[in-house]
Design a protein around this motif. Structure first.
Motif, PDB file in Angstrom:
ATOM      1  N   ALA A  97      -6.932  -1.572 -10.282  1.00  0.00           N
ATOM      2  CA  ALA A  97      -6.598  -2.156  -8.975  1.00  0.00           C
ATOM      3  C   ALA A  97      -6.961  -1.276  -7.795  1.00  0.00           C
ATOM      4  CB  ALA A  97      -5.100  -2.494  -8.922  1.00  0.00           C
ATOM      5  N   GLY A  98      -6.848   0.043  -7.932  1.00  0.00           N
ATOM      6  CA  GLY A  98      -7.054   0.925  -6.789  1.00  0.00           C
ATOM      7  C   GLY A  98      -8.484   1.361  -6.654  1.00  0.00           C
ATOM      8  N   ARG A  99      -9.264   0.586  -5.939  1.00  0.00           N
ATOM      9  CA  ARG A  99     -10.708   0.801  -5.876  1.00  0.00           C
ATOM     10  C   ARG A  99     -11.100   1.730  -4.735  1.00  0.00           C
ATOM     11  NH1 ARG A  99     -12.675  -5.516  -6.560  1.00  0.00           N
ATOM     12  NH2 ARG A  99     -11.948  -5.814  -8.697  1.00  0.00           N
ATOM     13  N   PRO A 101     -11.338   5.702  -2.629  1.00  0.00           N
ATOM     14  CA  PRO A 101     -10.400   6.594  -1.942  1.00  0.00           C
ATOM     15  C   PRO A 101      -9.724   5.978  -0.734  1.00  0.00           C
ATOM     16  CG  PRO A 101     -12.668   7.234  -1.462  1.00  0.00           C
ATOM     17  CD  PRO A 101     -12.730   6.210  -2.551  1.00  0.00           C
ATOM     18  N   SER A 102     -10.316   4.931  -0.140  1.00  0.00           N
ATOM     19  CA  SER A 102      -9.698   4.320   1.034  1.00  0.00           C
ATOM     20  C   SER A 102      -8.905   3.066   0.694  1.00  0.00           C
ATOM     21  CB  SER A 102     -10.765   3.971   2.079  1.00  0.00           C
ATOM     22  OG  SER A 102     -11.656   2.986   1.566  1.00  0.00           O
ATOM     23  N   ALA A 103      -8.929   2.651  -0.569  1.00  0.00           N
ATOM     24  CA  ALA A 103      -8.211   1.439  -0.975  1.00  0.00           C
ATOM     25  C   ALA A 103      -6.709   1.654  -0.850  1.00  0.00           C
ATOM     26  CB  ALA A 103      -8.576   1.079  -2.408  1.00  0.00           C
ATOM     27  N   ARG A 104      -6.034   0.603  -0.434  1.00  0.00           N
ATOM     28  CA  ARG A 104      -4.575   0.655  -0.341  1.00  0.00           C
ATOM     29  C   ARG A 104      -4.004  -0.322  -1.345  1.00  0.00           C
ATOM     30  NH1 ARG A 104      -7.999  -0.314   3.400  1.00  0.00           N
ATOM     31  NH2 ARG A 104      -6.779  -1.599   4.824  1.00  0.00           N
ATOM     32  N   THR A 105      -3.118   0.179  -2.193  1.00  0.00           N
ATOM     33  CA  THR A 105      -2.543  -0.627  -3.268  1.00  0.00           C
ATOM     34  C   THR A 105      -1.032  -0.528  -3.221  1.00  0.00           C
ATOM     35  OG1 THR A 105      -4.482  -0.154  -4.650  1.00  0.00           O
ATOM     36  CG2 THR A 105      -2.540  -1.064  -5.762  1.00  0.00           C
ATOM     37  N   MET A 149      -0.008   3.419  -2.567  1.00  0.00           N
ATOM     38  CA  MET A 149      -0.853   4.598  -2.398  1.00  0.00           C
ATOM     39  C   MET A 149      -2.134   4.222  -1.670  1.00  0.00           C
ATOM     40  SD  MET A 149      -0.688   6.988  -5.854  1.00  0.00           S
ATOM     41  CE  MET A 149      -0.803   5.724  -7.120  1.00  0.00           C
ATOM     42  N   ARG A 150      -2.593   5.151  -0.845  1.00  0.00           N
ATOM     43  CA  ARG A 150      -3.940   5.080  -0.273  1.00  0.00           C
ATOM     44  C   ARG A 150      -4.827   5.930  -1.161  1.00  0.00           C
ATOM     45  NH1 ARG A 150      -3.002   7.007   4.487  1.00  0.00           N
ATOM     46  NH2 ARG A 150      -3.897   9.091   4.318  1.00  0.00           N
ATOM     47  N   GLY A 151      -5.737   5.272  -1.881  1.00  0.00           N
ATOM     48  CA  GLY A 151      -6.514   5.968  -2.896  1.00  0.00           C
ATOM     49  C   GLY A 151      -5.714   6.034  -4.186  1.00  0.00           C
ATOM     50  N   ALA A 152      -6.214   5.440  -5.241  1.00  0.00           N
ATOM     51  CA  ALA A 152      -5.472   5.399  -6.505  1.00  0.00           C
ATOM     52  C   ALA A 152      -5.459   6.764  -7.172  1.00  0.00           C
ATOM     53  CB  ALA A 152      -6.098   4.378  -7.443  1.00  0.00           C
ATOM     54  N   ASP A 153      -4.329   7.125  -7.720  1.00  0.00           N
ATOM     55  CA  ASP A 153      -4.194   8.349  -8.514  1.00  0.00           C
ATOM     56  C   ASP A 153      -3.411   7.985  -9.768  1.00  0.00           C
ATOM     57  OD1 ASP A 153      -3.914  10.826  -9.590  1.00  0.00           O
ATOM     58  OD2 ASP A 153      -2.769  11.692  -7.935  1.00  0.00           O
ATOM     59  N   PRO A 154      -4.077   7.444 -10.787  1.00  0.00           N
ATOM     60  CA  PRO A 154      -3.371   7.016 -11.990  1.00  0.00           C
ATOM     61  C   PRO A 154      -2.627   8.135 -12.704  1.00  0.00           C
ATOM     62  CG  PRO A 154      -5.584   6.076 -11.922  1.00  0.00           C
ATOM     63  CD  PRO A 154      -5.512   7.110 -10.833  1.00  0.00           C
ATOM     64  N   GLY A 155      -2.961   9.386 -12.409  1.00  0.00           N
ATOM     65  CA  GLY A 155      -2.300  10.501 -13.068  1.00  0.00           C
ATOM     66  C   GLY A 155      -0.882  10.761 -12.600  1.00  0.00           C
ATOM     67  N   VAL A 156      -0.419  10.051 -11.559  1.00  0.00           N
ATOM     68  CA  VAL A 156       0.923  10.331 -11.025  1.00  0.00           C
ATOM     69  C   VAL A 156       2.027   9.918 -11.983  1.00  0.00           C
ATOM     70  CG1 VAL A 156       0.158  10.128  -8.625  1.00  0.00           C
ATOM     71  CG2 VAL A 156       1.090   8.113  -9.794  1.00  0.00           C
TER      72      VAL A 156
END
Length: 226
Positions: A97-99, A101-105, A149-156
Motif C-alpha cells: 500500500a505505501g508506494r 517515500p512521499s506516499a501517505r498511508t 505514515m508518510r513513506g512506508a516503513d514495513p519494518g516498524v
C-alpha cells in the motif's frame, strides 16, 4: 472518495478478516452466537469502509484474511494477507500500500466502526505536516487503532507484541526507535469484548453497527454486561 491532490498518493489501508462465523469476533461468544458475532463484524467492516470511501483519499486498499465478501464495493482494491503471523501480514500489507517515500498511508482495522471520514482526514493531515511523518492513535485497551505514515516503513512492526495491553506503547517505541517523528491522534475504543459494544454503538448511533447491536439487545445493560 475524493482526490485532493492529483499528484499525490493518499491511501487508506484497511486490515480485516472476512466476517465468517466462528472465525471473527469469537470473544463475543457468548452471549452472541457465532453467526451473530459475524454479522456484527460485517456491520463494523461496512461502516469502516464507508468512512474510508468518504474521506479525502486517492484509493482504498483492503488487506483481507479470507474470501472477498460479495457485498464489497467493486471500487475496492482487495489483496490477500500474507505472512506467518500478524506482524508479517502487516508488513506485507504496508509494502503493497505505501508506494514511494512521499506516499501517505493511513491504516485502520475493522474494530472501530465509530471512525469517521474526518478522523481519517486528520490522520493524513498529521503526516503531511512538517512536524511529523507518522501518526498513531492508541486504543482504550492498550493497543492502537490507526497508524499513518508518510513513506512506508514495513519494518516498524518487527518485535512489537500484538494483541496485548502494551501493544500501543510498544508500537510507539518502535516507531521512535526507527527515527519516526510521531504525532498522537485521539484515543478510541476497539470492539474486542462484549462490554465494548454498547459504548461504541453509543459513540456512533447512526451506523450499521449500532443498529445491529440494538437489534441484538446489546445496548441493554442486562445482555452486554454478561
Amino acid at each position: 472518495m475524493t482526490h485532493p491532490d492529483p499528484a499525490g498518493d493518499r491511501t487508506v489501508l484497511v486490515v480485516a478478516k472476512a466476517p465468517v462465523p466462528g472465525l471473527v469476533k469469537t470473544r463475543l461468544v457468548p452471549p452472541l452466537t457465532h453467526a451473530e458475532a459475524a454479522e456484527l463484524a460485517a456491520a463494523a467492516l461496512a461502516d469502516t469502509l464507508d468512512a474510508a470511501a468518504a474521506c479525502e483519499c486517492d484509493r482504498v486498499v483492503v488487506a483481507l484474511d479470507g474470501a472477498r465478501p460479495t457485498w464489497f464495493p467493486s471500487t475496492l482494491t482487495v489483496v490477500a494477507q500474507r505472512g506467518a503471523d500478524f506482524t508479517e501480514r502487516l508488513a506485507d500489507a504496508w509494502t503493497y500500500a505505501g508506494r514511494g517515500p512521499s506516499a501517505r498511508t493511513v491504516q485502520i482495522g475493522m474494530d472501530t466502526p465509530q471512525v469517521q471520514a474526518a478522523d481519517l482526514d486528520a490522520a493524513f493531515l498529521a503526516v503531511e505536516s512538517p512536524r511529523a511523518d507518522t501518526a498513531l492513535g492508541l486504543a482504550v485497551d492498550g493497543g492502537w487503532w490507526v497508524l499513518a505514515m508518510r513513506g512506508a516503513d514495513p519494518g516498524v512492526f518487527a518485535g512489537v507484541p500484538m494483541s496485548t495491553r502494551h501493544t500501543g506503547a510498544a508500537q510507539l517505541a518502535a516507531l521512535e526507535a526507527r527515527g519516526r517523528t510521531v504525532a498522537l491522534l485521539p484515543t478510541l475504543r476497539d470492539v474486542d469484548e462484549i462490554a465494548d459494544v454498547p459504548k461504541v454503538a453509543a459513540a456512533a448511533p447512526d451506523t450499521r453497527f449500532a443498529g445491529l447491536a440494538h437489534s441484538l439487545g446489546l445496548t441493554r445493560t442486562d445482555r452486554s454486561s454478561v
